[in-house]
Design an enzyme around this catalytic site. Structure first.
Site, PDB file in Angstrom:
ATOM      1  N   LEU A   1      -3.918  -6.699  -7.212  1.00  0.00           N
ATOM      2  CA  LEU A   1      -3.418  -7.789  -8.065  1.00  0.00           C
ATOM      3  C   LEU A   1      -4.522  -8.765  -8.443  1.00  0.00           C
ATOM      4  CD1 LEU A   1      -0.003  -8.501  -6.296  1.00  0.00           C
ATOM      5  CD2 LEU A   1      -0.507  -6.986  -8.218  1.00  0.00           C
TER       6      LEU A   1
ATOM      7  N   ASN B   1       1.426   3.024  -2.621  1.00  0.00           N
ATOM      8  CA  ASN B   1       0.676   3.947  -3.503  1.00  0.00           C
ATOM      9  C   ASN B   1      -0.528   4.518  -2.765  1.00  0.00           C
ATOM     10  OD1 ASN B   1       1.736   4.123  -6.392  1.00  0.00           O
ATOM     11  ND2 ASN B   1       1.939   1.953  -5.930  1.00  0.00           N
TER      12      ASN B   1
ATOM     13  N   GLU C   1       5.894   6.260  -9.511  1.00  0.00           N
ATOM     14  CA  GLU C   1       4.479   5.856  -9.421  1.00  0.00           C
ATOM     15  C   GLU C   1       3.709   6.728  -8.451  1.00  0.00           C
ATOM     16  OE1 GLU C   1       3.599   1.653  -8.788  1.00  0.00           O
ATOM     17  OE2 GLU C   1       5.664   1.247  -9.317  1.00  0.00           O
TER      18      GLU C   1
ATOM     19  N   GLY D   1       0.778  -1.235   0.000  1.00  0.00           N
ATOM     20  CA  GLY D   1       0.000   0.000   0.000  1.00  0.00           C
ATOM     21  C   GLY D   1       0.809   1.284   0.000  1.00  0.00           C
TER      22      GLY D   1
ATOM     23  N   ASN E   1      -5.594   3.002 -12.877  1.00  0.00           N
ATOM     24  CA  ASN E   1      -4.606   1.999 -12.439  1.00  0.00           C
ATOM     25  C   ASN E   1      -3.196   2.554 -12.615  1.00  0.00           C
ATOM     26  OD1 ASN E   1      -3.681  -0.637 -11.626  1.00  0.00           O
ATOM     27  ND2 ASN E   1      -3.138  -1.015 -13.769  1.00  0.00           N
TER      28      ASN E   1
ATOM     29  N   HIS F   1       0.717   1.354 -13.220  1.00  0.00           N
ATOM     30  CA  HIS F   1       1.483   0.163 -13.626  1.00  0.00           C
ATOM     31  C   HIS F   1       2.968   0.541 -13.693  1.00  0.00           C
ATOM     32  CE1 HIS F   1       2.234  -3.722 -15.496  1.00  0.00           C
ATOM     33  NE2 HIS F   1       3.020  -3.091 -16.332  1.00  0.00           N
TER      34      HIS F   1
ATOM     35  N   ASP G   1      -4.388  -3.896 -18.357  1.00  0.00           N
ATOM     36  CA  ASP G   1      -3.419  -2.798 -18.634  1.00  0.00           C
ATOM     37  C   ASP G   1      -3.592  -2.234 -20.036  1.00  0.00           C
ATOM     38  OD1 ASP G   1      -0.891  -4.761 -16.926  1.00  0.00           O
ATOM     39  OD2 ASP G   1      -2.360  -3.345 -16.113  1.00  0.00           O
TER      40      ASP G   1
HETATM   41  C1  GRF Z   1       4.270  -2.333  -6.832  1.00  0.00           C
HETATM   42  O1  GRF Z   1       4.975  -3.296  -7.592  1.00  0.00           O
HETATM   43  C2  GRF Z   1       3.833  -1.248  -7.737  1.00  0.00           C
HETATM   44  O2  GRF Z   1       4.753  -1.128  -8.806  1.00  0.00           O
HETATM   45  C3  GRF Z   1       2.526  -1.720  -8.269  1.00  0.00           C
HETATM   46  O3  GRF Z   1       1.966  -2.522  -7.247  1.00  0.00           O
HETATM   47  C4  GRF Z   1       3.002  -2.987  -6.369  1.00  0.00           C
HETATM   48  C5  GRF Z   1       2.710  -2.703  -4.930  1.00  0.00           C
HETATM   49  O4  GRF Z   1       2.479  -1.354  -4.770  1.00  0.00           O
HETATM   50  N1  GRF Z   1       1.697  -0.621  -8.618  1.00  0.00           N
HETATM   51  P1  GRF Z   1       2.006  -0.813  -3.313  1.00  0.00           P
HETATM   52  O5  GRF Z   1       3.260  -0.535  -2.541  1.00  0.00           O
HETATM   53  O6  GRF Z   1       1.181  -1.918  -2.677  1.00  0.00           O
HETATM   54  O7  GRF Z   1       1.219   0.413  -3.611  1.00  0.00           O
END
Ligand code: GRF
Length: 206
Positions: free
Chosen positions: A90, A14, A179, A12, A107, A109, A150
């Site tokens: 995921l 992001n 990101e 998490g 999203n 990526h 994607d």
């Molecule tokens: C990371 O590999 C990021 O590149 C992709 O999801 C994975 C986990 O991201 N977007 P986060 O730290 O759980 O946000």
């Protein structure tokens, strides 16, 4: 204030970037709910630490994928979510969920789509493929989610140079920082109504 629903599966970071972006006033929105499809996702803890409703919806608790996705959609609707953000989520959203939020699911990526994306390309697998191929430039992409993997219209991209001595972790770390910035900027632009989509073409009113 636009209500955001965030879907996660892991650490998490992001999500944390979004939380920080909101709390700093950069993103004029609020996270109405965080949904994880993994009970161990640390992102759930991050949400709870910031008083954000956090819910675990596990595929194993439902008879099939359709019912699992219906539960996700129901939770998003219950919280009056207007914008869905997949932040390290995921799993593939069902067409029903995508149809409920046309060009309203974003999203992030960790590559320059259409390179190193699609089925099986997520997390560290992306960076491994980048290093194995020997490309000199990778990066991050924020895009709208359509019914493919994607494949939706691209909102923002930023390159990251691959260094000769990069390994998966060093590259992943540099891409992850991009990101975080790109995702926050895309969510801000969306909420401020500065993104226009015509077919596959996304225009940004900077
Ligand atoms: C990371 O590999 C990021 O590149 C992709 O999801 C994975 C986990 O991201 N977007 P986060 O730290 O759980 O946000």
């Amino acid at each position: 204030m636009m209500r955001i629903g965030v879907l996660i599966s892991g650490g998490g970071t992001n999500l944390q970037a979004l939380i920080d972006g909101i709390e700093s006033g950069y993103i004029p929105g609020e996270i109405a709910v965080v949904i994880s499809n993994r009970s161990t996702a640390y992102g759930l803890e991050r949400a709870r630490m910031h008083g954000i409703p956090a819910k675990c919806i596990l595929k194993k608790d439902y008879n099939n994928d359709q019912a699992f996705n219906a539960a996700i959609l129901e939770t998003l609707k219950e919280h009056n979510v207007e914008l869905v953000v997949l932040a390290g989520y995921l799993s593939i959203l069902s067409p029903d969920v995508v149809k409920a939020y046309p060009n309203r699911i974003i999203n992030i990526h960790p590559s320059l789509i259409p390179a190193f994306c699609g089925k099986g390309y997520y997390g560290q697998k992306v960076h491994r493929a980048v290093l194995e191929y020997g490309v000199k430039v990778t990066g991050a992409t924020v895009h709208f989610v359509d019914e493919g993997t994607d494949t939706g219209p691209i909102i923002l991209q930023q390159p990251v140079m691959v260094k000769d001595d990069d390994d998966i972790n060093s590259l992943a770390q540099r891409v992850l920082e991009v990101e975080h910035q790109l995702l926050c900027r895309a969510v801000k632009l969306f909420i401020e109504g500065r993104i226009t989509v015509r077919g596959r073409k996304v225009s940004i009113n900077e």
